[in-house]
Design an enzyme around this catalytic site. Structure first.
Site, short mmCIF file in Angstrom:
data_model
loop_
_atom_site.label_atom_id
_atom_site.label_comp_id
_atom_site.label_asym_id
_atom_site.label_seq_id
_atom_site.Cartn_x
_atom_site.Cartn_y
_atom_site.Cartn_z
CB SER A 134 -0.89 -0.03 1.24
OG SER A 134 -1.90 0.96 1.12
CD GLU A 135 -0.62 3.72 -3.60
OE1 GLU A 135 -0.64 2.49 -3.43
OE2 GLU A 135 -1.46 4.33 -4.30
CG ASN A 136 -1.18 4.26 2.89
OD1 ASN A 136 -1.16 3.22 2.23
ND2 ASN A 136 -1.85 4.37 4.00
#
Lengths: 218, 229
Positions: free
Chosen positions: A46-48
């Protein structure tokens, strides 16, 4: 019968391989996590700032400090790791994410993708999409074959602002599985009950149609 | 050397109109709630805000938009905010949209003494307009510059009196790079602990980057989309 969005996700899940690190975009791609084959293990990025994204939490375990890139509450798993946004995109640009699945408004036959802006309408921004498509080696697009007006989304050339150039390798739609090879769409599979003719007429770009086009398996 | 302040109001005593401020957070996760409220109260205007998102109508940076304190937003994704949309369409608000990884790296570079860097994100798109393009190993890359900001507003989970910080979960996001990048870095923590009580092995942001720190109060930690099984 054309596929539902759930069936599109189910078909793409077959492309997953054991040990893959996978980034799933918002929309149909997110649904893929429901169909991961039982005999393999994949790790969701998840790119966060999370590797090893787990399922939604039970009500009593909702944690405001644990969300995915779609801002939904999620959980961690055994083996998860947390990091900052610069590190997250470093591993993406480094090419360490094995598979990226994105939605799209348009895909062109040379693999260009448009999915961030419709001029004249409210622009929400590209988020991480431009970074992902610029660096991922293996990009699958999950989308409907045509838009709401019935116009083809598989084009000879994108008409909307581009998100990335020559990056899409495979498109799975409600009608077909299509590979992009040498600047052409190549028909690989058709949805159960959908004819090759229906796919040809729903595809504006150049479509190569091999002799035998099997129906999709799930 | 005292970095500890009583509260957000005191910690932002020198924020001026037209300043550029970095604000940590992804969506509403890990945003500096107390500092945003204090900035609303202070009423500084003409601000340029660097933040991945622009909050929602009644929370986060949305509060600063409502009071028209923001002149320009630099973000990667700005959905979920109807007041933002109104100001953008009416021309009251300038917006720079930047790919998320580039946004993160522009913060990181600023905090690492790197003036600019090349990235593949945005090549061939309208983001590349007027940017230098250079070819490395037969691929094109865009030249992107580090951010220059007067302040960084950072939210951490725990911090000590020296300014060593630990973040929690995905609330880390942009906070560490912004902490390193701000000319003046102001940090709010959920728990301010005596120096020496945090394990040095677990520090995410070393104290050297932090100019001011205080313990925040009344954290709402609002969730945008509560999803459960």
């Amino acid at each position: 019968m054309a596929l539902t969005k759930f069936e599109i996700a189910q078909r793409i899940a077959k492309e997953l391989k054991n040990g893959y690190y996978v980034n799933l975009g918002i929309g149909i791609p997110t649904l893929i996590s429901n169909y991961i084959p039982e005999n393999i293990s994949v790790i969701m990025q998840s790119e966060n700032g999370l590797l090893g994204m787990g399922p939604f939490p039970e009500k009593e375990n909702v944690d405001a400090d644990l969300i995915n890139a779609g801002k939904e509450t999620i959980t961690t798993l055994d083996g998860s790791s947390l990091f900052d946004s610069a590190e997250s995109f470093a591993m993406i640009r480094r090419g360490r994410v094995n598979l990226t699945v994105l939605g799209a408004m348009e895909v062109s036959q040379n693999g260009d993708i448009s999915n961030w802006k419709i001029p004249g309408k409210m622009v929400k921004g590209m988020g991480g999409a431009m970074d992902l498509v610029a660096s991922a080696k293996n990009i699958i697009v999950a989308m409907m074959h045509t838009n709401k007006k019935g116009e083809s989304k598989l084009l000879s050339k994108c008409t909307l602002p581009i998100t990335g150039l020559s990056c899409v390798k495979k498109v799975v739609t409600n009608l077909a599985v299509i590979d992009i090879v040498n600047n052409e769409f190549v028909l690989k599979e058709r949805a159960p009950g959908v004819t090759v003719q229906e796919i040809i007429s729903a595809t504006e770009g150049d479509l190569v149609v091999p002799e035998d086009i099997p129906e999709m398996n799930f | 050397m005292n970095k500890v302040f009583k509260n957000a109001d005191e910690a932002i005593f020198d924020v001026k109109n037209n300043n550029t401020i970095m604000l940590g957070g992804f969506g509403l996760c890990g945003i500096p709630e107390n500092l945003i409220s204090a900035l609303v109260k202070r009423g500084s205007t003409g601000l340029t805000c660097i933040s991945n998102n622009a909050g929602v109508d009644d929370f986060g940076i949305g509060l600063l938009l409502k009071t028209r304190q923001v002149k320009k937003m630099i973000s990667s994704y700005v959905g979920e905010n109807s007041e933002f949309e109104r100001q953008l369409l009416s021309g009251e608000l300038e917006v720079d949209l930047i790919p998320q990884g580039t946004l993160a790296e522009k913060c990181r570079a600023a905090g690492a003494g790197i003036p600019a860097f090349y990235t593949p994100a945005g090549v061939g798109t309208e983001i590349a307009k007027n940017k230098e393009i250079k070819v490395f190993n037969n691929r094109e890359y865009l030249l992107e510059h580090a951010f220059d900001s007067d302040f960084a507003f950072v939210k951490a989970w725990k911090g000590d009196h020296l300014g060593n910080l630990i973040y929690r979960g995905t609330a880390r996001n942009f906070n560490p790079m912004m902490a390193a990048a701000g000319k003046i870095t102001i940090v709010e923590v959920e728990e301010l602990v005596p120096t020496g009580t945090l394990d040095p092995n677990h520090i995410h942001t070393p104290s050297i980057y932090v100019d001011r720190i205080f313990e925040g109060t009344n954290y709402e930690k609002r969730i945008e989309k509560i999803t459960t099984q």
